[in-house]
Design a protein around this motif. Structure first.
Motif, PDB file in Angstrom:
ATOM      1  N   ALA A 190       0.821  -1.208   0.000  1.00 25.30           N
ATOM      2  CA  ALA A 190       0.000   0.000   0.000  1.00 25.30           C
ATOM      3  C   ALA A 190       0.857   1.262   0.000  1.00 25.30           C
ATOM      4  CB  ALA A 190      -0.909   0.009   1.228  1.00 25.30           C
ATOM      5  N   ALA A 191       2.139   1.115   0.334  1.00 34.28           N
ATOM      6  CA  ALA A 191       3.048   2.263   0.358  1.00 34.28           C
ATOM      7  C   ALA A 191       4.467   1.720   0.330  1.00 34.28           C
ATOM      8  CB  ALA A 191       2.831   3.100   1.620  1.00 34.28           C
ATOM      9  N   ALA A 192       5.418   2.605   0.048  1.00 33.27           N
ATOM     10  CA  ALA A 192       6.830   2.221   0.100  1.00 33.27           C
ATOM     11  C   ALA A 192       7.552   3.123   1.093  1.00 33.27           C
ATOM     12  CB  ALA A 192       7.479   2.345  -1.272  1.00 33.27           C
ATOM     13  N   GLY A 193       8.545   2.562   1.781  1.00 34.27           N
ATOM     14  CA  GLY A 193       9.468   3.359   2.582  1.00 34.27           C
ATOM     15  C   GLY A 193      10.788   3.432   1.844  1.00 34.27           C
ATOM     16  N   VAL A 194      11.345   4.618   1.715  1.00 30.49           N
ATOM     17  CA  VAL A 194      12.644   4.789   1.043  1.00 30.49           C
ATOM     18  C   VAL A 194      13.553   5.573   1.977  1.00 30.49           C
ATOM     19  CG1 VAL A 194      13.889   5.842  -0.885  1.00 30.49           C
ATOM     20  CG2 VAL A 194      11.655   4.786  -1.278  1.00 30.49           C
ATOM     21  N   ILE A 195      14.703   5.003   2.323  1.00 25.98           N
ATOM     22  CA  ILE A 195      15.649   5.742   3.159  1.00 25.98           C
ATOM     23  C   ILE A 195      16.982   5.865   2.442  1.00 25.98           C
ATOM     24  CG2 ILE A 195      14.478   5.049   5.280  1.00 25.98           C
ATOM     25  CD1 ILE A 195      16.827   3.160   5.820  1.00 25.98           C
ATOM     26  N   VAL A 196      17.624   6.999   2.663  1.00 28.18           N
ATOM     27  CA  VAL A 196      18.885   7.298   1.976  1.00 28.18           C
ATOM     28  C   VAL A 196      19.866   7.923   2.981  1.00 28.18           C
ATOM     29  CG1 VAL A 196      17.648   7.716  -0.205  1.00 28.18           C
ATOM     30  CG2 VAL A 196      18.224   9.649   1.254  1.00 28.18           C
ATOM     31  N   PRO A 197      21.158   7.892   2.663  1.00 26.54           N
ATOM     32  CA  PRO A 197      22.151   8.485   3.569  1.00 26.54           C
ATOM     33  C   PRO A 197      22.352   9.980   3.287  1.00 26.54           C
ATOM     34  CG  PRO A 197      23.275   7.408   1.756  1.00 26.54           C
ATOM     35  CD  PRO A 197      21.788   7.251   1.503  1.00 26.54           C
ATOM     36  N   GLY A 198      23.166  10.619   4.115  1.00 30.13           N
ATOM     37  CA  GLY A 198      23.563  12.006   3.860  1.00 30.13           C
ATOM     38  C   GLY A 198      22.778  12.997   4.685  1.00 30.13           C
ATOM     39  N   ILE A 199      22.670  14.213   4.168  1.00 29.43           N
ATOM     40  CA  ILE A 199      21.886  15.255   4.819  1.00 29.43           C
ATOM     41  C   ILE A 199      20.512  15.229   4.162  1.00 29.43           C
ATOM     42  CG2 ILE A 199      21.648  17.748   5.142  1.00 29.43           C
ATOM     43  CD1 ILE A 199      24.743  17.791   5.389  1.00 29.43           C
ATOM     44  N   VAL A 200      19.527  14.799   4.949  1.00 29.43           N
ATOM     45  CA  VAL A 200      18.233  14.454   4.395  1.00 29.43           C
ATOM     46  C   VAL A 200      17.155  15.317   5.043  1.00 29.43           C
ATOM     47  CG1 VAL A 200      16.529  12.605   4.211  1.00 29.43           C
ATOM     48  CG2 VAL A 200      18.965  12.094   3.895  1.00 29.43           C
ATOM     49  N   ASP A 201      16.425  16.041   4.231  1.00 27.85           N
ATOM     50  CA  ASP A 201      15.306  16.857   4.711  1.00 27.85           C
ATOM     51  C   ASP A 201      14.031  16.060   4.478  1.00 27.85           C
ATOM     52  OD1 ASP A 201      13.317  18.695   5.186  1.00 27.85           O
ATOM     53  OD2 ASP A 201      14.392  20.368   4.262  1.00 27.85           O
ATOM     54  N   GLU A 202      13.608  15.328   5.518  1.00 32.47           N
ATOM     55  CA  GLU A 202      12.450  14.434   5.367  1.00 32.47           C
ATOM     56  C   GLU A 202      11.204  15.208   4.979  1.00 32.47           C
ATOM     57  OE1 GLU A 202      14.327  13.713   8.315  1.00 32.47           O
ATOM     58  OE2 GLU A 202      14.489  11.523   8.429  1.00 32.47           O
ATOM     59  N   GLU A 203      11.025  16.363   5.600  1.00 28.06           N
ATOM     60  CA  GLU A 203       9.794  17.113   5.389  1.00 28.06           C
ATOM     61  C   GLU A 203       9.656  17.519   3.916  1.00 28.06           C
ATOM     62  OE1 GLU A 203       7.919  20.778   7.833  1.00 28.06           O
ATOM     63  OE2 GLU A 203       9.397  19.534   8.888  1.00 28.06           O
ATOM     64  N   ALA A 204      10.775  17.991   3.353  1.00 27.89           N
ATOM     65  CA  ALA A 204      10.741  18.430   1.961  1.00 27.89           C
ATOM     66  C   ALA A 204      10.841  17.258   0.987  1.00 27.89           C
ATOM     67  CB  ALA A 204      11.878  19.421   1.710  1.00 27.89           C
ATOM     68  N   GLY A 205      11.229  16.063   1.488  1.00 25.57           N
ATOM     69  CA  GLY A 205      11.390  14.915   0.590  1.00 25.57           C
ATOM     70  C   GLY A 205      12.657  14.979  -0.237  1.00 25.57           C
ATOM     71  N   VAL A 206      13.645  15.709   0.286  1.00 21.61           N
ATOM     72  CA  VAL A 206      14.847  16.013  -0.498  1.00 21.61           C
ATOM     73  C   VAL A 206      16.104  15.465   0.181  1.00 21.61           C
ATOM     74  CG1 VAL A 206      16.336  17.949  -1.217  1.00 21.61           C
ATOM     75  CG2 VAL A 206      13.855  18.076  -1.553  1.00 21.61           C
ATOM     76  N   CYS A 207      17.005  14.892  -0.612  1.00 19.90           N
ATOM     77  CA  CYS A 207      18.349  14.613  -0.114  1.00 19.90           C
ATOM     78  C   CYS A 207      19.201  15.844  -0.419  1.00 19.90           C
ATOM     79  CB  CYS A 207      18.941  13.374  -0.775  1.00 19.90           C
ATOM     80  SG  CYS A 207      20.613  13.047  -0.173  1.00 19.90           S
ATOM     81  N   VAL A 208      19.561  16.581   0.627  1.00 20.82           N
ATOM     82  CA  VAL A 208      20.293  17.839   0.465  1.00 20.82           C
ATOM     83  C   VAL A 208      21.710  17.563  -0.034  1.00 20.82           C
ATOM     84  CG1 VAL A 208      21.143  19.895   1.671  1.00 20.82           C
ATOM     85  CG2 VAL A 208      18.914  18.916   2.288  1.00 20.82           C
ATOM     86  N   TYR A 209      22.319  16.521   0.554  1.00 18.60           N
ATOM     87  CA  TYR A 209      23.690  16.196   0.162  1.00 18.60           C
ATOM     88  C   TYR A 209      24.031  14.778   0.599  1.00 18.60           C
ATOM     89  CZ  TYR A 209      28.800  16.213   0.101  1.00 18.60           C
ATOM     90  OH  TYR A 209      30.110  15.889  -0.136  1.00 18.60           O
ATOM     91  N   ALA A 210      24.548  13.989  -0.336  1.00 17.64           N
ATOM     92  CA  ALA A 210      25.063  12.662   0.028  1.00 17.64           C
ATOM     93  C   ALA A 210      26.377  12.459  -0.720  1.00 17.64           C
ATOM     94  CB  ALA A 210      24.072  11.561  -0.326  1.00 17.64           C
ATOM     95  N   ARG A 211      27.460  12.479   0.036  1.00 17.79           N
ATOM     96  CA  ARG A 211      28.787  12.411  -0.562  1.00 17.79           C
ATOM     97  C   ARG A 211      28.972  11.144  -1.388  1.00 17.79           C
ATOM     98  NH1 ARG A 211      33.446  12.773   3.726  1.00 17.79           N
ATOM     99  NH2 ARG A 211      32.161  11.033   4.388  1.00 17.79           N
ATOM    100  N   ASN A 212      28.655   9.984  -0.787  1.00 15.96           N
ATOM    101  CA  ASN A 212      28.886   8.705  -1.469  1.00 15.96           C
ATOM    102  C   ASN A 212      28.142   8.599  -2.795  1.00 15.96           C
ATOM    103  OD1 ASN A 212      30.442   7.882   0.615  1.00 15.96           O
ATOM    104  ND2 ASN A 212      28.865   6.634   1.608  1.00 15.96           N
ATOM    105  N   LEU A 213      26.992   9.261  -2.858  1.00 12.59           N
ATOM    106  CA  LEU A 213      26.143   9.128  -4.043  1.00 12.59           C
ATOM    107  C   LEU A 213      26.253  10.342  -4.950  1.00 12.59           C
ATOM    108  CD1 LEU A 213      23.128   7.714  -2.054  1.00 12.59           C
ATOM    109  CD2 LEU A 213      24.498   6.437  -3.698  1.00 12.59           C
ATOM    110  N   ASP A 214      27.020  11.333  -4.524  1.00 10.24           N
ATOM    111  CA  ASP A 214      27.190  12.565  -5.300  1.00 10.24           C
ATOM    112  C   ASP A 214      25.842  13.251  -5.556  1.00 10.24           C
ATOM    113  OD1 ASP A 214      28.658  14.518  -6.529  1.00 10.24           O
ATOM    114  OD2 ASP A 214      28.778  13.494  -8.467  1.00 10.24           O
ATOM    115  N   TRP A 215      24.999  13.276  -4.517  1.00 12.50           N
ATOM    116  CA  TRP A 215      23.681  13.907  -4.641  1.00 12.50           C
ATOM    117  C   TRP A 215      23.690  15.290  -4.017  1.00 12.50           C
ATOM    118  CZ3 TRP A 215      19.956   9.386  -2.860  1.00 12.50           C
ATOM    119  CH2 TRP A 215      19.914   8.422  -3.881  1.00 12.50           C
TER     120      TRP A 215
END
Lengths: 324, 324
Positions: B79-104
């Motif tokens: 019914a839904a998916a959970g997605v988690i990522v590393p780095g500086i993550v702004d959950e509220e905005a749904g944005v990965c601000v910065y992830a060094r390993n992934l160059d995001w």
């Protein structure tokens, strides 16, 4: 440094008048706050510390002063009282867990004031309440994530996350005890079993004491150390540099852990203004790596921030808002 | 240290099945979580980092695996998916601000996954989500004020106040960057412009590297340094002592600032168990003064804490609960 006279801010209109009480280790402040926001009949009475009777004496003194205010201003009928106290304060339980200056251990302060004043009492911690006032009416208006650092005889803080104070049963904010690391005072780090605490290096009291130790000359306080530094005294300059480095180190600890958007500098030492802010900023250039850099701002409400915050808490309680 | 095999805990019953996704710098884990709480079809695929295409590649890979899971388990309809990522993550905005390993940099991850999976997506930070799982199902059940410290190649943390994670737009929890003060490695403090960071002294990677530097002997990792210490190697003993002292210093910083009730030790180094906990406790005896002493506990969910937390977030979203 003494409190500088600052203009009392307007608290704004509110449907209720309230009683505001700030219990300190030296004196107790009490005032009425009218529904138009004006602070009326402010009086200070010395805090009498007499062992196990201290609570009863403080409560009795406040009740007497409140009664006098009711006589002096018969048309103002407070709907609630705000009471703030120092130490380790569990707002939710209404208990002062520990206050060294007052020799209090697990005192049910809120209940005693409610009985003595026959008013609902909003109970709070002095530093968190003063910090809250700065975030509502002072320098930090609108800020949600902040650390208020109060630098006086000692150092205390109030941490706000998402607009709410971090309490942790009253134990949060004791950053005066945080150990600080900096090569600018590596000599101080070299000996004891642990690094020095922030309070031992950077409080107004420590600045005066360390200057006296290192120069052999007594000073009135940190204000005089600052004046000597501005006059070219190298010992004063070193002590001030160590203090601001230690503050920057502790601010960087906060930046890594909770990433406050704002650091609000308050207390007597904050009256040094840019002489305090600028060296901390320089040390932060070295301290910070990838952390969010907080904005440093100076408190605006001066020594009455606690009393003002106490009134705001009482208003919220009178209006039926949830208040810790 | 590699993940130790731990029994997968039960997530308990829930009205909805969900998809759980944990995007790491090395690999991506994806699984279905049935409404009875069982984790089904868990697969790991390597994370392909290819510059500006990395996000699209990761999203495409996950969508392909999700489609395969739908084919393999046609009766389970998430019914839904959970997605988690590393780095500086702004959950509220749904944005990965910065992830060094992934160059995001400022990637709108949630929106991209929602489009690719055609499911509502609960988006989160890997460490905060894993920490939340430990507080809901693992070692910290019922704890409201906690700091989860994940010690692996680097050091990261998740801070919980009153049961909620501190986010500060994604910048909270970077304690690997906190500078640490301790006389046990005053030599390390002596030179640079600032004291060393926690990560430079106490990460599993730093322990192995510092041992190699000081002994002239290469080791496989921190596990081998521990084994050598237990075998009586004085260099290993010194490096381990410095690491645990630095951890105690950072834990004491937290005790002063936010006063967590519990410090939950996680990540590869936490597999050292009491060899990690006991020296930290000894150093805390020296570090702490009047602060509330936190209880040190070891994580229980192992390397799948993030995936489990991701499933819990997806369940909450599917059930219409508010979730950051």
């Amino acid at each position: 440094m003494p409190d500088s006279p600052v203009p009392m801010p307007s608290l704004g209109d509110h449907e209720h008048a309230v009683l505001a009480i700030d219990v300190g280790g030296t004196d107790i402040k009490i005032a009425l706050v009218e529904s138009d926001g004006s602070i009326i009949g402010l009086r200070r009475v010395p805090t009498k510390v007499n062992g196990e009777h201290t609570v009863a004496t403080v409560v009795h003194t406040v009740a007497r002063e409140a009664k006098q205010l009711a006589v002096d201003y018969p048309t103002i009928r407070p709907a609630a009282a705000g009471v703030i106290v120092p130490g380790i304060v569990d707002e939710e339980a209404g208990v002062c867990v520990y206050a060294r200056n007052l020799d209090w251990h697990n005192e049910p302060i809120r209940a005693q004031f409610e009985a003595a004043l026959s008013l609902p009492v909003a109970f709070g911690h002095d530093v968190r309440t003063a910090g809250d006032a700065e975030l509502q009416l002072g320098a930090g208006t609108g800020v949600r994530d902040a650390m208020v650092v109060v630098i006086g005889t000692g150092i205390a803080s109030a941490v706000f996350v998402n607009g709410s104070p971090v309490v942790s049963r009253g134990f949060a904010g004791e950053i005066g005890q945080n150990r600080v690391a900096s090569t600018v005072y590596s000599a101080a780090v070299g000996d004891g079993p642990a690094a020095p605490t922030l309070e031992e290096i950077a409080s107004a009291g420590a600045i005066a004491r360390r200057y006296a130790e290192q120069s052999g000359e007594q000073v009135q306080g940190s204000r005089e150390v600052l004046d000597r530094m501005l006059g070219g005294d190298p010992v004063a300059s070193r002590v001030w540099n160590e203090a601001t480095s230690a503050l920057a180190n502790c601010i960087a600890q906060a930046a890594g852990m909770i990433a406050p958007e704002v650091i609000l500098l308050a207390g007597g030492l904050a009256l040094a203004g840019q002489h305090l802010v600028e060296p901390i900023e320089r040390h932060l250039d070295v301290e910070l790596t990838i952390q969010r850099r907080p904005q440093l701002i100076l408190a605006q409400l001066g020594g009455d921030a606690g009393l003002i915050g106490s009134a705001l808490k009482a208003r919220a309680l009178a209006a039926g808002e949830r208040t810790p």
